[in-house]
Design an enzyme around this catalytic site. Structure first.
Site, PDB file in Angstrom:
ATOM      1  N   TYR A  53       0.805  -1.197   0.029  1.00  0.00           N
ATOM      2  CA  TYR A  53       0.068  -0.058   0.006  1.00  0.00           C
ATOM      3  C   TYR A  53       0.698   1.332  -0.069  1.00  0.00           C
ATOM      4  O   TYR A  53       1.804   1.329   0.765  1.00  0.00           O
ATOM      5  CB  TYR A  53      -0.847   0.103   1.429  1.00  0.00           C
ATOM      6  N   SER A 217     -13.967  -2.642   0.975  1.00  0.00           N
ATOM      7  CA  SER A 217     -14.448  -2.122  -0.168  1.00  0.00           C
ATOM      8  C   SER A 217     -16.046  -2.000   0.377  1.00  0.00           C
ATOM      9  O   SER A 217     -16.872  -2.384  -0.503  1.00  0.00           O
ATOM     10  CB  SER A 217     -14.258  -2.607  -1.555  1.00  0.00           C
ATOM     11  N   PRO A 218     -16.372  -1.693   1.599  1.00  0.00           N
ATOM     12  CA  PRO A 218     -17.906  -1.677   1.942  1.00  0.00           C
ATOM     13  C   PRO A 218     -18.541  -0.636   1.141  1.00  0.00           C
ATOM     14  O   PRO A 218     -19.841  -0.833   0.860  1.00  0.00           O
ATOM     15  CB  PRO A 218     -17.779  -1.251   3.331  1.00  0.00           C
ATOM     16  N   GLY A 222     -16.840   3.482  -4.122  1.00  0.00           N
ATOM     17  CA  GLY A 222     -17.534   4.706  -4.002  1.00  0.00           C
ATOM     18  C   GLY A 222     -19.073   4.718  -4.620  1.00  0.00           C
ATOM     19  O   GLY A 222     -19.804   5.442  -4.469  1.00  0.00           O
ATOM     20  N   LEU A 223     -19.374   3.376  -5.293  1.00  0.00           N
ATOM     21  CA  LEU A 223     -20.620   3.493  -5.815  1.00  0.00           C
ATOM     22  C   LEU A 223     -21.840   3.478  -4.955  1.00  0.00           C
ATOM     23  O   LEU A 223     -22.898   4.149  -5.333  1.00  0.00           O
ATOM     24  CB  LEU A 223     -20.532   2.148  -6.626  1.00  0.00           C
ATOM     25  N   LEU A 224     -21.569   2.987  -3.697  1.00  0.00           N
ATOM     26  CA  LEU A 224     -22.527   3.271  -2.811  1.00  0.00           C
ATOM     27  C   LEU A 224     -22.473   4.322  -1.954  1.00  0.00           C
ATOM     28  O   LEU A 224     -23.266   4.276  -0.851  1.00  0.00           O
ATOM     29  CB  LEU A 224     -22.725   1.888  -1.985  1.00  0.00           C
ATOM     30  N   GLY A 225     -22.001   5.449  -2.056  1.00  0.00           N
ATOM     31  CA  GLY A 225     -21.724   6.461  -1.446  1.00  0.00           C
ATOM     32  C   GLY A 225     -22.608   7.832  -1.855  1.00  0.00           C
ATOM     33  O   GLY A 225     -22.032   8.853  -1.568  1.00  0.00           O
ATOM     34  N   GLY A 226     -23.579   7.271  -2.573  1.00  0.00           N
ATOM     35  CA  GLY A 226     -24.180   8.766  -3.314  1.00  0.00           C
ATOM     36  C   GLY A 226     -23.507   9.319  -4.518  1.00  0.00           C
ATOM     37  O   GLY A 226     -23.380  10.362  -4.670  1.00  0.00           O
TER      38      GLY A 226
END
Length: 329
Positions: A53, A217-218, A222-226
């Site tokens: 990382y 990746s909860p 970013g798809l599920l973050g608005g």
């Protein structure tokens, strides 16, 4: 903060963990320090990183390798009391150099990688040493012998896996049991409303074997973050993810409409959905800013009603349950 046991071990970890993949790449050191300060203050005790990382995860672009671990190490060095307040987790597997033995899970690489991580992290032990991916070319007897040696030397305490299939987890445990070892304490898997494949075999495997489940990746990158709002920065701004947004637009519109009805931020709903699953030990939050961390922490007290959970299943259907019932009579 809520805490729970890491699988069948006696170790307790926070239900939300701090993921540090962004440190050194999208998050500078000063911001990373502030995020870790805020995480510790909020009661987060599981800090997750990896040797690769901090930059592009490619052996040909290795200048960023290890930066995330180095940032954590410098933060720990500021206050000696911090080390005993956290469960420090890192990973081994990815190519760290271009040589043929500077990657994967040979005993040769595991020892070298662990020593290098300890140096970067400025600590004498790693609490949870995770195999970043499966290496089917190296026998489990060799892998466990290397891990067992590191445990005897006090350099690692628990061993975990990441991105393993259900049968890989089972095979690892069978070999560990034959050596009278605890084996895997945890598995770290990709899991969110848009990615539910682990419901087929990984979740049944970790539940049966008493292995903790850490989810990465909860918010689905970013798809599920608005995500339907304007996107100008971060990984969500990449062309590939823009294409995913367009492909999933009907589902995203239905999802964000449901979040609006609930009066909750989409990211908070996504994390709360994971936390409601008894198989999930801890959700790894990888914030780029302190504000994002605080937004994710707000998911802890949110209890989604059954009708909302059912609607989420309709919008983001899973694989149909556990194998083999999901696809066979």
């Amino acid at each position: 903060m809520d805490y729970t046991h890491l699988g069948r071990t006696g170790l307790k970890v926070s239900r939300i963990a701090l993921g540090t993949m962004n440190f050194g790449e999208l998050t500078d050191e000063a911001t990373g320090f502030r995020i870790m300060d805020a995480a510790l203050e909020a009661g987060i005790n599981l800090f997750d990183t990896a040797d690769v990382y901090g930059g592009p995860q490619s052996p040909d672009m290795a200048k960023g390798f290890g930066i995330s671990e180095e940032i954590i190490g410098r933060w720990l060095a500021q206050d000696g009391a911090r080390r005993d307040r956290i469960v420090l987790a890192t990973k081994v597997y990815q190519p760290m150099e271009t040589g043929p033995n500077h990657k994967y899970l040979s005993a040769y690489h595991i020892r070298r990688a662990c020593e290098a991580s300890l140096k970067r992290l400025k600590t004498d032990h790693i609490d949870l040493y995770q195999m970043h991916h499966i290496d089917r070319a190296t026998p489990w007897e060799e892998i466990w012998q290397a891990m067992e040696q590191l445990i005897r030397e006090g350099k690692i305490t628990y061993v975990g896996s990441s991105n393993f299939a259900g049968w890989d987890i089972a095979t690892a445990q069978c070999t560990a049991a034959s050596r009278n070892l605890l084996g895997l304490a945890s598995e770290q898997s990709l899991y969110n409303l848009t990615q539910r494949t682990i419901e087929l075999e990984v979740i049944p495997a970790v539940r049966h074997l008493g292995i903790g489940l850490l989810t990465w990746s909860p918010i689905g990158m970013g798809l599920l973050g608005g995500v339907l709002g304007e996107i100008t920065e971060g990984r969500r701004a990449t062309p590939g993810l823009q294409a995913r947004i367009e492909r999933l637009r009907p589902q995203l519109e239905a999802y964000e409409a449901l979040c609006g009805e609930l009066g909750e931020a989409p990211a908070r709903v996504a994390l709360a959905w994971l936390l409601h699953n008894p198989a999930v030990t801890s959700v790894i939050s990888g914030p780029r800013t302190v504000e994002q961390l605080r937004q994710n922490l707000a998911a802890l007290p949110l209890k989604l009603p059954e009708e909302s959970l059912a609607r989420l299943d309709e919008i983001w259907p899973g694989p149909g349950g556990e194998a083999p019932e999901a696809y066979a009579w």
